[in-house]
Write an enzyme that holds these catalytic residues in place. Sequence first.
Site, PDB file in Angstrom:
ATOM      1  N   CYS A  65      41.842  35.906  35.956  1.00 28.29           N
ATOM      2  CA  CYS A  65      42.926  36.729  35.219  1.00 28.29           C
ATOM      3  C   CYS A  65      43.720  35.874  34.212  1.00 28.29           C
ATOM      4  CB  CYS A  65      44.055  37.194  36.465  1.00 28.29           C
ATOM      5  SG  CYS A  65      43.157  38.493  37.539  1.00 28.29           S
ATOM      6  N   HIS A  89      45.163  46.530  33.697  1.00 23.19           N
ATOM      7  CA  HIS A  89      44.685  45.182  33.917  1.00 23.19           C
ATOM      8  C   HIS A  89      43.102  45.220  33.424  1.00 23.19           C
ATOM      9  CE1 HIS A  89      44.404  41.178  34.878  1.00 23.19           C
ATOM     10  NE2 HIS A  89      44.240  41.296  36.321  1.00 23.19           N
TER      11      HIS A  89
END
Lengths: 478, 406
Positions: free
Chosen positions: B84, B342
């Site tokens: 991430c 996301h």
Amino acid sequence: MAGIVSYGAYVPYYRLPRSIVNEAWGRRGGTGEKAVAGFDEDSITMSVAAGLDCLNGTDPKTVDALFLATTTAPYKERQNSTIVATVLDLRREARNADFGNCLRVGSSALLSALDAVRAGSLKSVLVTAADMRLGGAAGEDELAFGDGSAALLIGDGKAAVEIEGSYTLSDDLVDYWRSHEDDFVRHWEDRFGRDAGYMMIPIEAAKGVLAKLNITQKDIAKLCLYGANTRAHQGLAKRMGFDPSQVQDPMLDTVGDTGAAQPLMTLVAALEEAKAGDKILLVSYGNGSDAIVFKVMPEIEKIRDRRGIKRHLEIKRTLDNYGRYLRWRNMVSLPPSNRPPGAPASPSAQWREHSSALPLYGVKCKKCGTPQLFLSGSSTRAHVCLECLAKDEFEPYRFADKRGKVTTFSHDYLTGGIDPPVTATVVDFEGGGRGEFDMVDREPGECKVGMEVEMTFRKMRYTYGTHTYYWKCKPVRD
Amino acid sequence: MPGSIKDRVAIAGMGCTRFGERWDANAADFLVDAAYQAFEDAGIEPGDVEAAWVGTQNSGMTGMTLSEPLRLPYIPITRVENACATASDAFRNACYAVAAGIYDIVLAIGVDKFKDSGVSGLTDGSTPGPGHAMGSGGMPPRAFARLATTYFDRYGLSYEEGKHMICRVSWKSHVNGARNRNAHFQREVPLETMINAPMIAWPLGLFDCCGVSDGSAAAIITTPEVAKNLRKGKEPPVFVKALQISMSPRDGNYNPKFDYTHVETTVRAASAAYKEAAITDPREQISMAEVHDCFSITEAVTMEDLGFSPRGKVRDDIESGFFDLDGKLPIQTDGGLKCFGHPVGASGIRMIYEMYLQLQGRADKLLNPGMPSRQVKNPKLGLTHNLGGAPAGCAIFVGIVGLEGA
């Protein structure tokens, strides 16, 4: 003298009342309950559980062979006993063997182990007997069959139980059978099996061993007689000339008919109550009969701290949901999963790291003494100490027998699987070390940070023809 | 501080696509959209880009992921993957190349296209090693849920108190996301609905989890001089103040020292970033932040790990509205991962994009019609944070951007 030096047993946590099965099929009543292996248990994991209970303190490296008896082996080709032996941490030199395909196979394995130890070719043999036969939905076998296991360690040292003699009959009398294609047991007309088989052959075997030893029914403290149903079992014991007070309960109303495991489970239950000097007669049944006379020795008192049958019977929870049982047994058609199935462990990767992953070995740093269980997705081998950073200065350290405390957990409803939610925990072991394990045999509501757990060997998944096994944790309940 | 990035590079232009379950578009579409927005914003041509870093977790291998759709002619391009923190790491490497004096104008861009996988959540595409025997194949929610379990236990919060706290985090992000027309989720949701939503991984429910989205975000990074030149007559460039990455030894699930109530890797990265940017009191000095709220509890714990709230006390700040848009330290002004979405490989630059717009006073550029402004008043410094992986093993990025002289 060669004999039994230790015993152990295992009864799964969940019990299904027969009334619940009957209710689902519009029938009334139902006597007692049956033990039900969890969705992640099979004859391999139950053999491990009984084996651990039996070894209890014995160094597994001193065991020369593992004889595994079951009619429900997870693998047809791949040695089931060697999987169990690896998990139990026996030596690679162990002469393991699978005994299968007959309900008499537990006593057959026991006699083979005894012969090998008496002959002096093996000094110590672990015999496990486990079964979880499947009964078709709504049928009588579904009500009758239960799951469980037992283990006996046969050794040449001072035995807790000596074996005085045995008598075997083999008879291809076909009263029930399963072919290679059958999921369920087939039965011939039951009166044939009863009148020509069960009510005749065990009597012949029992008479044979009693005559051989020149003893009578009166010399026997306990009769451990295989039985598939209570009425026939009681009738046969009577016909054999035994008083009901001499007959060991075959646990049909508490565990169910555990098939190949039942004779040894019943024997373990009898040994738990036996005192030195008692003689016990074990009579198994299935394509013949083995009748074996045991003599209990004073050493029995030294092996009382097993969970065995008695304590396992007390550790239980009622499975009050028949649908959940069907799902555990893959007996209902479920909607297709929303996610792809998990890949099985790579055989090459798993073989390479068998020695650590299956017996649950971590390492202990020789420099700073810190135990550590290193389990990443790509390796189970630690190289650099997480505490002192020493490189490759480790000795093996086993976690399978350590208890621990839950540091954190979550009930995962997203992952799916056979029995959601998955309780995903992190466990801190007594004596040091930490690991990540699913928790089983628990109700979500009872999980707390700090609760005490022990390790249990289970199946993670069955995909692509492969049973993937690993350890989970479960609450300590004694 | 020797080797500090502070004020040595600047952002001359940025772009960001709409995030969401973009059944209509693929990774190449997103890359072109975000890159050309950034070119236009910076006032440059694609041919002005001397080098590029493309971050993606799941949507392409090699730098050709970028050169092919943009037809970039034979320039150096590096593909970056760091979970991430992927986009932030692409951004970080691009900044270093300019700071080193090798290039004057570079492109940092992140992208991911997840929603062709056919499953909710992320997929597991790794090679089955021995470890595959060991897990039950769990996805991220359980790993982060365990932070909540232990946090509640450590600080004596009942389930109801803890659940209210984490849902209040998500509630605030939905308020912000509702104002943003590029966000994945653009609806305010009542707190009660969140608290009573279906469980995903106890104690995290549906609204404690962010969406998995498709999208891309891009930045043009230049020297301060070039940036000022390019942005003459427009909003000022935004300066990079700190770029820190910290890698945990991924031992939280076998090292008892990992306490499951905080993420030490964030503490380390933040402390290095504050040192680099000469920040001594982050709670006072940072104007706003975009942090990694993959799950509500992650944001809560991160507030403590970044030094925004005292250890064990974040609940007071969350419940009092300290992190709301009109609070003292607004967090997730664009809706965050929770609502903006996301796409793993793009999220880090999306966060910087929001800080960039806020610092330039342009936050209402994407305001949903009829909604109140989401512009933070006179921001000077904005912080961004990513947590790649899981609490027990993570790649952490902490970056700070700000106006010249801040």
